[in-house]
Design an enzyme around this catalytic site. Structure first.
Site, PDB file in Angstrom:
ATOM      1  N   SER A  51      50.381  50.739  50.759  1.00  0.00           N
ATOM      2  CA  SER A  51      50.249  51.194  52.138  1.00  0.00           C
ATOM      3  C   SER A  51      51.210  50.425  53.033  1.00  0.00           C
ATOM      4  O   SER A  51      51.409  49.216  52.859  1.00  0.00           O
ATOM      5  CB  SER A  51      48.815  51.014  52.637  1.00  0.00           C
ATOM      6  OG  SER A  51      48.756  51.425  53.996  1.00  0.00           O
ATOM      7  N   GLU A  52      51.793  51.117  54.014  1.00  0.00           N
ATOM      8  CA  GLU A  52      52.755  50.484  54.930  1.00  0.00           C
ATOM      9  C   GLU A  52      52.110  49.398  55.779  1.00  0.00           C
ATOM     10  O   GLU A  52      52.817  48.609  56.399  1.00  0.00           O
ATOM     11  CB  GLU A  52      53.377  51.517  55.890  1.00  0.00           C
ATOM     12  CG  GLU A  52      54.049  52.692  55.251  1.00  0.00           C
ATOM     13  CD  GLU A  52      53.103  53.885  55.163  1.00  0.00           C
ATOM     14  OE1 GLU A  52      52.056  53.796  54.496  1.00  0.00           O
ATOM     15  OE2 GLU A  52      53.414  54.924  55.769  1.00  0.00           O
ATOM     16  N   SER A  53      50.805  49.349  55.822  1.00  0.00           N
ATOM     17  CA  SER A  53      50.164  48.271  56.589  1.00  0.00           C
ATOM     18  C   SER A  53      50.372  46.931  55.892  1.00  0.00           C
ATOM     19  O   SER A  53      50.054  45.892  56.465  1.00  0.00           O
ATOM     20  CB  SER A  53      48.672  48.554  56.766  1.00  0.00           C
ATOM     21  OG  SER A  53      48.047  48.639  55.503  1.00  0.00           O
ATOM     22  N   GLY A  54      50.912  46.933  54.681  1.00  0.00           N
ATOM     23  CA  GLY A  54      51.256  45.681  54.007  1.00  0.00           C
ATOM     24  C   GLY A  54      50.309  45.310  52.896  1.00  0.00           C
ATOM     25  O   GLY A  54      49.894  44.146  52.790  1.00  0.00           O
TER      26      GLY A  54
END
Lengths: 479, 223
Positions: B51-54
């Site tokens: 996920s791009e949230s890390g």
């Protein structure tokens, strides 16, 4: 000729040039002796942070690590070194970024030759003729604010190491600011080399006889300075912890560019500093962030029934002129955010950036990279007006690095040197923005003494953090 | 009326997409139908979610009483802590995407063209849109699958000869899975590979703006 200085004494002359609070990168060879030449300090203070291209920030000199279970640390010459309290460990990419990004105050290198114009040839080049092996010296010399060349005045065969003309095979042009040798200290000026200090017993004529470039002699020529100057030590070591949010951003100016993030939700957002900025009322701001405040309108990353503080409080207070963001508006057209409403009224400007491009622009800004080619956005509105290039058959667009005046980040814990650790997905843009601002302020739950954070786990080294505030325990991220 | 015929449930679309995910692959799921895909991974296979949230190796969503604001996905949903999770910053999250380390991304779309152009970040009538991670995923993931309804709410075709909405990426979509069909954009045009039970190729064409090339081995939706 009088006796020449030994290596440790030469290193002491370099120490005399350093100031409390500086980050000092040390190349291989003689610069490796500099930490030994530092006077001893009380535990817990770190007057100077030494940086080695082996990936160590904040080491204190020769020795074995005292941390149980820790691996061996070496400096750039491969010598074992001990980490000081608050030291941390880095990858080479991060290290090169620190140098190019301007975070390093002083670099000390040992070149084979220095010219009167401040050009240098790295020692490996001379040792291996025909093989160009600049190593990290090039990055050190290009990136640091001040470059000191530490080398013997002549080679063992009498060759002069300080020369008038630059060799065509230089490792860096016009880089060196100060030359320290075993007989003298010389400044590189626009008019050439200026002799400022001589070793005990040496005269200007003695030094000139061993120098392959013309010298001017400073009017106040004196004997070599060897004492550490700790006049500013207290200010440098006490300076980072601020009493509260308003104090930490008191000098944030009207019209500033400010980075504030969190991915969008309350996790990782510096709410206390955000409220401090709202209360301070500073206007005409450009904000750089992932969203321009959507948590309030759609409960992004927000527990049900809570109203999170986000960028909207600055928009509602009419402090924002422009947003640079990737996800500026609510995903729901029927629940518009404050930013979208202000945008429709024509009160704010928007620069829309793809998320990965924003991250990379910030990384570049923090790491001294002017621009880069990315495939993201090729053929879309984002590419309009930008240079495009085909590399190996694939199309790319040129995107520029991005920096800000202030950066307000949210960590979990920091030590008093500004080393930061985060929680879960809350590091996101925080860790990326920290290196890319002139002043980076971190808001944390807890401030601890140097040495209390595991150096292996530090995400943002203190070199990137200027100010630290603790979020008050009774502060709520919700209204 | 073709427009009123029954179409597949969103869950069935997600189930069909799940079949495309490689065992042991790294996968990024967008918002909407794509999010549902994780519910339909076969028991014997393993997929690692990015996920791009890390975060890597994220999985199920957290129960309401266990929500942690420091543990979210890119859609702002709360994640359960899972053994083997790894956290990283946004630069690393997108290096994984652009560097070709993410095998598949599943995205929603406003429009997809016959040659695989993707439009999913802006509806012109709103005048402003969110790009988020979509352009990087379109440009960087090794495979881009679109999972969406075949038509929009006004029953206008979303699969078009050329996108009329601003695009997210050119020629990036390799497979489209809708509630009517499975289609493959190719340089020659759009190939119809599978149809939902009870639907004919001609009926799918009626709700598709782009001209369809019928695959010689056209089949019923394979689950």
């Amino acid at each position: 000729m009088p006796e020449r200085l030994d290596e440790l004494t030469m290193a002491r002359r370099v120490v005399a040039e350093l100031r409390p609070g500086q980050v000092v990168a040390l190349g291989a060879g003689l610069p490796g002796r500099v930490p030994e030449a530092m006077p001893p300090f009380a535990t817990g203070t770190a007057p100077v942070q030494f940086l080695s291209e082996s990936g160590v920030l904040g080491y204190v000199g020769p020795g074995e690590s005292s941390r149980p279970g820790a691996g061996a640390l070496v400096d750039s010459g491969g010598n074992p070194v001990a980490l000081g309290p608050g030291g941390s460990l880095l990858s080479l990419g991060d290290l090169a970024g620190m140098l190019r990004g301007g975070a390093v105050d002083v670099a000390v290198i040992q070149p084979a030759q220095v010219s009167s114009g401040g050009d240098f040839i790295s020692w490996t080049t001379a040792a291996t003729p025909g093989i160009f092996a600049p190593g990290a010296a090039v990055d050190l010399a290009m990136g640091a604010q001040k470059v000191i060349a530490l080398l013997p005045h002549t080679g063992s065969d009498g060759t002069r190491n300080l020369v008038a003309d630059s060799s065509p095979l230089t490792d860096g042009r016009n880089c060196v600011n100060l030359i320290v040798t075993d007989v003298a200290a010389l400044r590189v000026t626009e008019q050439g080399l200026e002799l400022v200090e001589v070793a005990p017993g040496w005269t200007a004529d003695d030094v000139a006889a061993l120098t392959g470039a013309p010298l001017t002699v400073a009017p106040n020529l004196r004997e070599m300075t060897l004492a550490w100057n700790d006049a500013d030590a207290d200010a440098a070591t006490a300076g980072k912890v601020y009493p509260d949010g308003p104090a930490a951003i008191a000098d944030l100016p009207e019209g500033a560019t400010v980075m504030i993030d969190g991915f969008g939700g309350p996790g990782g957002m510096a709410h206390y500093l955000l409220v401090s900025l709202r209360d301070q009322g500073t206007g005409n701001l450009t904000i750089i962030s992932n969203t321009a405040g959507i948590a309030r309108s759609v409960n992004f990353g927000t527990p049900p029934g809570r109203l999170a503080i986000d960028h909207s409080i600055l928009i509602d207070h009419r402090q924002v002129r422009k947003a640079i963001a990737t996800y500026p508006v609510s995903p729901s057209a029927s629940r518009p955010s404050s930013f979208e409403l202000a945008y429709r009224r024509g009160e704010v400007e928007l620069e829309l950036v793809p998320q990965g491009t924003l991250a990379e622009r910030l990384r570049a800004g923090g790491a001294g990279i002017a621009a880069f080619y990315t495939p993201t956005g090729v053929g879309t509105l984002i590419a309009e007006g930008k240079e495009t290039r085909t590399i190996d058959g694939k199309d790319y667009i040129l995107e520029e690095g991005l920096r800000a005046d202030f950066c307000l980040i949210r960590g979990h814990k920091a030590d008093t040197l500004g080393n930061v650790v985060y929680k879960g997905t809350s590091r996101n843009f925080n860790a990326v923005m920290a290196p890319a601002a002139r002043i980076t302020v971190v808001e944390v739950d807890e401030i601890v003494a140097p040495g209390e954070l595991d150096p292996e786990l530090i995400v943002t080294p203190g070199i990137y953090v200027n100010r630290i505030v603790k979020r008050p325990e009774d502060f709520s991220a919700y209204e | 009326m073709v427009a009123e015929k029954e179409r597949l449930e969103r869950e069935v679309v997600a189930m069909r997409v799940a079949k495309e995910l490689p065992d042991g692959g790294y996968v990024n799921l967008g918002i909407g139908i794509p999010t549902l895909v994780s519910n339909f991974i076969a028991d014997e296979s393993v997929v690692f979610y990015h996920s791009e949230s890390g975060v890597l190796n994220c999985g199920p969503l957290a129960e309401e009483d266990e929500q942690d604001i420091d543990l979210i996905n890119a859609g702002g949903q709360f994640l359960q802590p899972v053994d083997g999770m790894a956290f990283f910053n946004t630069v690393d999250a997108f290096a994984m995407i652009r560097g070709g380390h993410v095998d598949v991304t599943v995205l929603g779309a406003h429009q997809v063209s016959a040659r695989g152009d993707l439009a999913n970040w802006m509806l012109p009538e709103r005048g402003v849109g969110n790009i988020g991670g979509a352009m990087d995923l379109a440009a960087g993931a090794r495979q881009v699958i679109v999972a969406m309804e075949h038509t929009d709410r006004q029953n206008r075709p979303k699969i078009v000869e050329d996108c009329t909405y601003p695009i997210t990426g050119k020629g990036c979509v390799s497979l489209i899975v809708t509630d009517l069909a499975v289609l493959q954009p190719t340089p020659e045009g759009l190939v119809l590979k599978e149809v939902a039970p009870g639907w004919s190729a001609a009926e799918v064409q009626e709700l598709t703006d782009a001209r369809l090339i019928i695959a010689p081995d056209l089949k019923e939706y394979e689950l």
